[in-house]
Design an enzyme around this catalytic site. Sequence first.
Site, short mmCIF file in Angstrom:
data_model
loop_
_atom_site.label_atom_id
_atom_site.label_comp_id
_atom_site.label_asym_id
_atom_site.label_seq_id
_atom_site.Cartn_x
_atom_site.Cartn_y
_atom_site.Cartn_z
N ARG A 180 -38.07 -9.65 -13.22
CA ARG A 180 -38.34 -10.42 -14.44
C ARG A 180 -38.59 -9.52 -15.63
NH1 ARG A 180 -43.06 -13.36 -12.02
NH2 ARG A 180 -43.77 -13.60 -14.16
N GLU A 195 4.69 9.20 2.90
CA GLU A 195 3.57 8.33 2.53
C GLU A 195 3.39 7.18 3.51
OE1 GLU A 195 1.45 9.10 0.10
OE2 GLU A 195 2.66 10.89 -0.32
N GLU A 204 -4.43 6.99 6.95
CA GLU A 204 -5.51 6.37 6.17
C GLU A 204 -5.95 5.08 6.86
OE1 GLU A 204 -4.42 5.38 2.13
OE2 GLU A 204 -6.11 4.00 1.97
N HIS A 231 0.83 -1.20 0.00
CA HIS A 231 0.00 0.00 0.00
C HIS A 231 0.87 1.26 0.00
CE1 HIS A 231 -3.41 2.32 2.27
NE2 HIS A 231 -3.20 2.81 1.07
N GLU A 238 2.39 1.66 -3.31
CA GLU A 238 1.40 2.14 -4.28
C GLU A 238 1.28 3.67 -4.22
OE1 GLU A 238 -2.50 3.73 -4.11
OE2 GLU A 238 -2.81 1.76 -3.19
N HIS A 239 1.29 4.22 -3.02
CA HIS A 239 1.26 5.68 -2.87
C HIS A 239 2.57 6.29 -3.38
CE1 HIS A 239 -2.09 6.76 0.10
NE2 HIS A 239 -2.29 5.49 -0.21
#
Length: 1074
Positions: A699, A234, A256, A156, A159-160
Site C-alpha cells: 500500500r 540450425e 536447444e 523456431h 527464426e534462427h
Amino acid sequence: MERLALLRSFSFSSAAGRTFIFGSGSRCQRLISAQYQQRQQLRQLRLLRRPFSQNGAALRRRWMGSRRGFSIAPQAVSTSPAPTSPSGTDESNEIALKLGFKKVSEEFIDECKSTATLYKHLKTGAEIMSVTNDDENKVFGIVFRTPPKDSTGIPHILEHSVLCGSRKYPVKEPFVELLKGSLNTFLNAFTYPDRTCYPVASTNVKDFYNLVDVYLDAVFFPKCVEEYQTFQQEGWHYELDDPSDEISFKGVVFNEMKGVYSQPDNILGRVCQQALFPDNTYGVDSGGDPKVIPQLTFEDFKEFHRKYYHPSNAKIWFYGDDDPTERLRILGAYLDQYDMSLAPNESRVQLQKLFSGPVRVVEKYPAGEGEDHGKKHMVCLNWLLTDGELDLETELTLGFLDHLLLGTPASPLRRILLESRLGEAIVGGGMEDELLQPQFSIGLKGVSEDDIQKVEELVMSTLEKLAEEGFDSDAVEASMNTIEFSLRENNTGSFPRGLSLMLRSMGKWIYDKNPFEPLKYEKPLQSLKARIAEEGPKAVFCPLIEKFILKNPHRVTVEMQPDPKKGSEDEAAERELLEKVRASMTEEDLAELARATQELRLKQETPDPPEALKCVPSLSLDDIPRKPTQVPTEIGEVNGVKVLRHDLFTNDVLYSEVVFDMGHLKQDLLPLIPLFCQSLLEMGTKDLDFVQLNQLIGRKTGGISVYPFTSSVRGKADPLSHVIVRGKAMGGRVEDLFNLIRCILQDVQFTDQKRFKQFVSQSKARMESRLRGSGHAVAATRLDAKLNAAGWISEQLGGISYLEFLRNLERRVDEEWSEISSSLESIRGSLLSREGCIVNVTAEAKILEESNKYLSKFLDAIPSSSPSGITSWTSRLPLTNEAIIVPTQVNYVGKAANIYEGGYNLHGSSYVISKYIGNTWLWDRVRVSGGAYGGFCDFDNHSGVFSYLSYRDPNLLKTLDVYDATANFLRELELDDDTLQKAIIGTIGDVDSYQLPDAKGYSSLLRHLLGISEEERQIRREEILSTSVKHFREFADAIEVVKEKGVVVAVASADDVTKANEEKGGFFEVNKVL
Ligand SMILES: [Zn+2]
C-alpha cells in the site's frame, strides 16, 4: 568495468553477485536468440506483474513465452510534457501516400506521452504502427503470424535461420556481426506459439537504421531458403564423422529443445498448453519436439517461409525519437517488392471451443535415478477462460484478480497452497493473456502421489471460499497501489520501454484487433477503481472467480509423474532410430554422409572473408563518445553513515539502497543469509502478521527487496560481502518507505517455524530446477568457489553447497528450530550496525532534499556500536575437476583459472578480446559446429577469473578441447582494421548499455563499493578504444594459464560423464546431485 551495469531491474534473486554476470541478464542470453531468451527476458516484464515477490521469477510459468499482458505490463516513457497535437496534417498524409502508405488512424496516447499512427501499406496490406515521442532508446520490430501445424519446430528453426545471411548481407551470420559491432540496446528474435518476432533497439539513430535494414533484409530475403546447410545447422541433420562411427543427430534448435524437454517445469507447461488447446495451433509445439524435429523437410521449411514471411502477414512497429517519415521510406523500399497475398487468412488462429466437462492428463517426466521420488509429483489445474471476446475492463479486472490471488507471498491462493505443505513450490503462472484466449493455471510441485487429490481439492475449495467471502480491503488497496505504481513508474529494467509497449500492443494487434487499445490503461483503470469504490471489491471480483473458474467446464488437470527410466528410454529410442537409419544406408550412402558432415563442418569453421564482412553496416570510431556516461553523485554523511545521492529525473519516485556489511558474520551462519533475507520480508512482526506487513508494503511503497551481494575486489584478498535492502516509493511516501525498512530490519520476529520450513522447501525446489535449467550458472558459481573467496561465499548462498545445506536444514527445522531461530537473530545482530553501512538514494533534487530528515531518523534507529569479531573467510572448494550429475539430455561445461595469478595486469582491451572470443571462436566451435545452444567466456576483472562455459551442450570433452585451443586461435588470428573496429564498438555498446535512472544510481553504488573511480573508467575506456592486434597476442599468453592450470566443472548426464571418465582415466570427480 561496467559489466555490473548489466543488472536486472528491481527484482533480485537471492543468489549472490555472480548472478549478475551469468544470470538471466547476461551475455549468454544476448548471444543466443530465441525461445529461451524470450522467456528469460520477458520474465523481467512479468516481474512487474508480481513486482516484488522475492521468489517471483521462479514461480512463474515460463514455457509459453508469453509475457503478462494488458493490465500491468509497463508502458512507454513519459519524461516530457505532451506535444501539442498529433501531426495529423494533410501534409503528413500526402508524404505517406507518396511513399506508398495510407494513414488509417492516429492517436495521442497520454499514458505513454506518444503519438501513435497506424498505417497500411497500399500494395501489400502490411500494417505499421509508428510511435513518436522523446525516448532516445528507439525500437523497431517486425512480427509475422506463424502458427505451426505440427511439432517439427518450423517457426523456431526459421527464426534462427533467417538471421544466417541474406541477399544484401551474404555473410554467415549478420546477427552475430551486429552483436559484435553495433551499439544496440536490444537485438534478438522470439518464437511464440503463434507468431515470430524480430525486435532491435538502439539509442544511436545511424546504428538503429543499420539494424533495421539488416533485420528487414533477413526476414524477407534470407539465404536459408536456398541453402540446405543452414537448415541442417540450425534445424537438424545426421552427423557421421567416419563411415564406421555411429550416426547422431545434430542441430542448434534440436539441442536447444532437448534442453527444454529435460526440464520438468517446461514439460509441465507444454503439456498444460497442449491439453488446453487440443484443436488449434496451440496443441502443437512451435519450438519443436526433439522426437518430431527430424521429420521436418527442407521443402516444408521453405514453403513456410514463402507463405508467412510476407508483408501481407506482417505487423511492423517503430518507436522513439527518430524521424517518422524516414521509417516509411525504409519500409517502402522493402515492401514495394511484394504484391498482396492470402497469407493473413491462412495464418489466422482458430478459437478453441470450450469443453463440456473437465479433462485429466497424466504424463511422465525424466527424473534422476537415485532421487527420492516420493515427493516429486506435480499437479496443475488449468482453465481456458473464454471462447469469446472479453472487453478491456474485464481483462483488466482479471489482471487485478490474478494479483490478488497470487501476486505476493501474502496473496491467499498462493499462501494457502504453500502453507498446506502438500507441495514444495507453486507451478502454473496464474493468468496468461497473451495468446488468443486467456487462461488461468495453478498447482504445486514436489507433491507426494497420495496428496495429488488433496492439492486439487485445496485449489478448488480455496477458490470457492474466496468467491464467497471476497478479499479484504487492505489487500485490494495493496494490489491497486502496487499495480498503479508499476504502471506509472514504468520501469522495464534493461528491456527497452518501446519494446515492452510493442509486445503489449501486439497481444491484440496480432489477432487483427485494435493496436491502440492495449496502450491505454487510464480509463479502464479509473472506471475499475470507481466500481470498486461504489460496489465494493466483493461485487467486482467474486463473480469473476465464479464465472471464469468455478463454473467453467473447460478445466484441464495435469499430473506429472517422475520416471527414473524415462531419460534412458528416450535415449535408447533415439539410438534405435539412428541405428535403423544406419542399417538402411548403403556403403556409398555412409561415405556420402561422412563427406557431407565434413563439408558442413568446413563451411561452419571457415570464417567469412573480410571483404564480405564489409557489407554489414557499422559505425565508425568517430561516432563513439570519448567519455564514459556520468552519473551525478554527491557523497555526504548522515549520522556518521556515508550517503551517496544521485540527482536524476525519476518521475517522482525515490529509489534507495541500504547496504550492510556481512563481514562480521560467523562462517557457519553464511548459508542462512538468503533465508534470513526472505524472513525479513515474509515472517511478520509482533504487531503485524506477515500478510499485514506485506500489504502495508504494497500500500505504501513500490516494493522492498533484501538480498546478499558478493564480489571480489581487485587487488584485495578480502571479498565484498553485503546485504542490500532496496526500496522505492513515490516522493510523498518516503517517510513510509524508511519506516518500513526500519520495521523489517528491527521488528520482524524469527518465530514462525512453519513458514520458515516453507521457505526452505521452496528454496530447495528452486535450486533443483536451477540445476537442470541453468546448469551453466551453477557450474560458474562452483568454479569460482574453487578459485576465490567471493566465489566460495556465493556458492554457500546459491550453489551446490547451498542445496546440500538446504536438504540438511529441512530435517533440522523440526528438531533444532530454537537454534535456527537464534541463528537468524544473531545474523541480525551482526549485520545491523551503522559501521560499514552505506546508503544510496536516487531521485530528483527536491525529493532528495526532503528525504534527508527521514533518512536521518532511520539511521538514528540503527545501532552505532560495531559488531564484535572480525571474520575472514578464505575458504575455497578443493581444486578438483568435478562433474555434477543431473538427469539431463544436454550438458553445461565450464573451465576457469585466475589469470591475474598468472601475471596478467588488467587492461581495457580484455573486454574487447573476451567479447570477441565469445562471438567468434566459441560461437563457431561450441555452438555452430559443436551443436550447443551457447558457448561463451567471461572475464571477471575483479577477481581475475577467466572462465569458459557452454550451455545445453551435447558434448563434454570435445568442448574442453575447444576451450584449450582458444589461446592458439588468438595467436593465429589475422585481424583487419574493420573487424577490430567493430569489436571495439560492440564493446563500447556493452559498456554504455542503456540504463533507466534507478539502474544508473545502482551502478554508481556498485562502482563505489568495488572501488572503481571515474579516472579508472576513463582509462579503461581509452584502453578499449585503442585496442590493437598486439593486445590480442598478449591476451593469448594470459589465458594460456586456463589451459594449463584451469579447473573444470561440468553439469552433465551420468552417461556422458562415465564415457568421459573412461576416455580420460577418471578425469572427473563425480558428484551426483539429482
Ligand atoms: Zn532457439
